[in-house]
Motif scaffolding. Structure first.
Motif, PDB file in Angstrom:
ATOM      1  N   LEU A   1       0.793  -1.235   0.000  1.00  0.00           N
ATOM      2  CA  LEU A   1       0.000   0.000   0.000  1.00  0.00           C
ATOM      3  C   LEU A   1       0.824   1.284   0.000  1.00  0.00           C
ATOM      4  O   LEU A   1       0.260   2.378   0.117  1.00  0.00           O
ATOM      5  CB  LEU A   1      -0.922   0.014   1.235  1.00  0.00           C
ATOM      6  CG  LEU A   1      -2.077  -0.981   1.198  1.00  0.00           C
ATOM      7  CD1 LEU A   1      -2.734  -1.062   2.569  1.00  0.00           C
ATOM      8  CD2 LEU A   1      -3.111  -0.561   0.149  1.00  0.00           C
ATOM      9  N   LEU A   2       2.145   1.146  -0.130  1.00  0.00           N
ATOM     10  CA  LEU A   2       2.969   2.356  -0.010  1.00  0.00           C
ATOM     11  C   LEU A   2       2.649   3.395  -1.086  1.00  0.00           C
ATOM     12  O   LEU A   2       2.510   4.587  -0.786  1.00  0.00           O
ATOM     13  CB  LEU A   2       4.450   1.991  -0.086  1.00  0.00           C
ATOM     14  CG  LEU A   2       5.200   1.875   1.236  1.00  0.00           C
ATOM     15  CD1 LEU A   2       6.681   1.752   0.973  1.00  0.00           C
ATOM     16  CD2 LEU A   2       4.921   3.062   2.160  1.00  0.00           C
ATOM     17  N   ASP A   3       2.512   2.943  -2.347  1.00  0.00           N
ATOM     18  CA  ASP A   3       2.195   3.894  -3.421  1.00  0.00           C
ATOM     19  C   ASP A   3       0.884   4.613  -3.145  1.00  0.00           C
ATOM     20  O   ASP A   3       0.765   5.831  -3.311  1.00  0.00           O
ATOM     21  CB  ASP A   3       2.097   3.167  -4.776  1.00  0.00           C
ATOM     22  CG  ASP A   3       3.475   2.831  -5.331  1.00  0.00           C
ATOM     23  OD1 ASP A   3       4.417   3.601  -5.062  1.00  0.00           O
ATOM     24  OD2 ASP A   3       3.600   1.795  -6.013  1.00  0.00           O
ATOM     25  N   ALA A   4      -0.113   3.842  -2.719  1.00  0.00           N
ATOM     26  CA  ALA A   4      -1.422   4.429  -2.431  1.00  0.00           C
ATOM     27  C   ALA A   4      -1.319   5.408  -1.263  1.00  0.00           C
ATOM     28  O   ALA A   4      -1.925   6.496  -1.275  1.00  0.00           O
ATOM     29  CB  ALA A   4      -2.430   3.326  -2.113  1.00  0.00           C
TER      30      ALA A   4
ATOM     31  N   LEU B   1      -8.730   1.898  -0.839  1.00  0.00           N
ATOM     32  CA  LEU B   1      -9.143   2.863   0.178  1.00  0.00           C
ATOM     33  C   LEU B   1      -9.617   2.138   1.448  1.00  0.00           C
ATOM     34  O   LEU B   1      -9.281   2.522   2.575  1.00  0.00           O
ATOM     35  CB  LEU B   1     -10.253   3.756  -0.393  1.00  0.00           C
ATOM     36  CG  LEU B   1     -10.790   4.848   0.505  1.00  0.00           C
ATOM     37  CD1 LEU B   1      -9.650   5.725   1.042  1.00  0.00           C
ATOM     38  CD2 LEU B   1     -11.807   5.715  -0.237  1.00  0.00           C
ATOM     39  N   ALA B   2     -10.378   1.074   1.230  1.00  0.00           N
ATOM     40  CA  ALA B   2     -10.864   0.302   2.385  1.00  0.00           C
ATOM     41  C   ALA B   2      -9.685  -0.277   3.167  1.00  0.00           C
ATOM     42  O   ALA B   2      -9.687  -0.269   4.406  1.00  0.00           O
ATOM     43  CB  ALA B   2     -11.788  -0.823   1.911  1.00  0.00           C
ATOM     44  N   GLN B   3      -8.660  -0.726   2.447  1.00  0.00           N
ATOM     45  CA  GLN B   3      -7.482  -1.293   3.120  1.00  0.00           C
ATOM     46  C   GLN B   3      -6.724  -0.212   3.903  1.00  0.00           C
ATOM     47  O   GLN B   3      -6.294  -0.445   5.030  1.00  0.00           O
ATOM     48  CB  GLN B   3      -6.541  -1.866   2.075  1.00  0.00           C
ATOM     49  CG  GLN B   3      -6.448  -3.382   2.096  1.00  0.00           C
ATOM     50  CD  GLN B   3      -5.510  -3.845   0.985  1.00  0.00           C
ATOM     51  OE1 GLN B   3      -5.696  -3.451  -0.168  1.00  0.00           O
ATOM     52  NE2 GLN B   3      -4.529  -4.642   1.334  1.00  0.00           N
ATOM     53  N   LEU B   4      -6.565   0.959   3.272  1.00  0.00           N
ATOM     54  CA  LEU B   4      -5.908   2.070   3.988  1.00  0.00           C
ATOM     55  C   LEU B   4      -6.719   2.422   5.236  1.00  0.00           C
ATOM     56  O   LEU B   4      -6.158   2.785   6.275  1.00  0.00           O
ATOM     57  CB  LEU B   4      -5.779   3.300   3.078  1.00  0.00           C
ATOM     58  CG  LEU B   4      -4.762   3.212   1.945  1.00  0.00           C
ATOM     59  CD1 LEU B   4      -4.874   4.442   1.030  1.00  0.00           C
ATOM     60  CD2 LEU B   4      -3.330   3.106   2.494  1.00  0.00           C
ATOM     61  N   GLY B   5      -8.026   2.339   5.115  1.00  0.00           N
ATOM     62  CA  GLY B   5      -8.901   2.613   6.257  1.00  0.00           C
ATOM     63  C   GLY B   5      -8.764   1.542   7.334  1.00  0.00           C
ATOM     64  O   GLY B   5      -8.715   1.846   8.523  1.00  0.00           O
TER      65      GLY B   5
END
Ligand SMILES: Nc1ncnc2c1ncn2[C@@H]1O[C@H](COP(=O)(O)OP(=O)(O)OP(=O)(O)O)[C@@H](O)[C@H]1O
Ligand SMILES: [Mg+2]
Length: 379
Positions: free
Chosen positions: A296-299, A339-343
């Protein structure tokens, strides 16, 4: 800290901090639940505490446990690693060794059915019936921390039992977990949310007043003052993130003896800063590695600029989606999943139960700055 300085602030251990500030709304709901249990009835709903890591879910559970201690309410506090299986769940909530004290030998109560009670028999496996009997003897609160890691089948049994027990006896289930918890609970029981009502309690960063109180009040209770400028600087650096507030509190408290009774000044804050910065850097480093491990680093880099305007910066969901699209995630479903994963990791935070269009904030704003500075260059 020298031997003469007792521990005051509590960085990172989930113990109730010296001032549990800014949680009045959550404490109010939990207190009303407790009052219902004490009065012999089930609260109108179960309770779910949801928040990114380090915001104080465990501290709230511990506070509630303490509040129950002076009442006739029985508390069982669990974490998922204690209940990896259905058998372990039954063992934790309705251990066979204790069943005899909850159930009469001849069980004729309607809800329990007219069965001959056999302590070692099949009825001992019936979690719901035993919990009803247990809660009728003494109101019961079951607290489950880290509930987002609970095995789905065990969770299904627990949620189902809790619904049935609370209909017949004074019983409360309190779950706490990271922002992945709502989805996790839905996977266990699709209708759980519709019954939760007021019991869904977000646990995010503190507001300005609460952050100040969390620091200044324990110090002042020990006759240690802090200058306005010094408090401003600490609150700003802590980002009003409870874990960082405890780090700052501890660093200042360790040095308080050197103030010779004068209030803590900005200079004193500067001298405590290296110790805090070292812990914060460790923390960021581990969050960085976590994002990298999840791919998820890029995101994380892509959305970070949306949160650089200050501690209270928020962004509309569409803005986050646009940033992810610009970073090369072309598929809408993939953007949504990212987005859900970042959340779920609490990198970005949107309290559950919001009505769209929702606004996201950074879990910890200064972490987004760190990721921008240390993450991969944007595409
Ligand atoms: N209301 C508060 N005011 C000040 N400090 C707090 C407050 N609530 C919690 N803290 C402190 O914040 C830190 C994190 O609290 P806690 O461990 O309860 O968070 P958590 O949400 O359970 O985190 P995790 O998800 O990692 O388990 C602890 O040091 C705790 O003492
Ligand atoms: Mg915790």
């Amino acid at each position: 800290m020298n031997a003469a300085t007792p521990r005051l602030f509590r960085p990172g251990d989930g113990a109730v901090p010296p001032a549990l500030s800014g949680r009045e709304a959550q404490q109010d709901v939990l207190s009303r639940c407790l009052a219902d249990l004490v009065a012999g009835s089930s609260p109108p709903h179960n309770v779910v505490l949801v928040g990114p890591r380090g915001n104080g879910k465990t501290a709230l559970l511990n506070w509630f446990k303490g509040a129950c201690a002076d009442t006739p309410v029985d508390v069982v506090a669990l974490t998922p690693h204690r209940i990896p299986s259905h058998e372990a769940l039954v063992d934790a909530l309705a251990p066979r060794s204790a069943i005899a004290k909850w159930l009469p030998r001849k069980v004729g109560v309607a809800a329990l059915g007219s069965v001959e009670w056999q302590p070692n028999g099949a009825a001992g496996k019936d979690l719901t019936r035993t919990l009803i009997a247990r809660s009728r003897k003494r109101p019961l609160a079951v607290l489950l921390d880290e509930a987002h890691t609970l095995a789905l089948d065990v969770g299904g049994t627990l949620l189902n039992a809790s619904q049935q027990v609370r209909a017949d006896a004074p019983f409360l289930l309190v779950l706490a977990g990271t922002p992945g918890l709502p989805d996790h609970l839905s996977a266990m029981d699709a209708t759980f949310w519709s019954r939760l009502g007021e019991g869904l309690l977000p646990v995010g960063r503190l507001d300005d007043t609460a952050a100040r109180e969390a620091l200044a009040q324990p110090l002042s209770a020990h006759r240690v003052g802090i200058d306005r400028d010094a408090l401003d600087a600490v609150v700003e650096h802590s980002q009003r993130y409870p874990y960082f507030i405890q780090l700052w509190g501890e660093a200042l408290w360790k040095r308080h003896a050197a103030t010779n009774g004068t209030p803590i000044t900005v200079d004193r804050v500067s001298s405590a800063e290296p110790a805090v910065l070292a812990s914060v850097a460790n923390y960021y480093e581990s969050r960085y590695r976590e994002l990298r491990a999840e791919g998820l680093l890029d995101a994380a880099v892509a959305v970070a600029p949306l949160f650089q305007a200050g501690m209270d910066a928020t962004a509309a969901e569409q803005e986050l989606e646009n940033a992810l699209a610009a970073a090369g995630i072309k598929d809408a479903a993939a953007r949504f999943a990212t987005l859900a994963q970042l959340g779920r990791l609490g990198y970005v935070w949107c309290p559950p139960g919001q009505v769209p269009p929702v606004a996201w904030s950074a879990g910890i704003p200064s972490l987004t700055t760190y990721i921008l500075e240390h993450g991969p260059a944007p595409h």
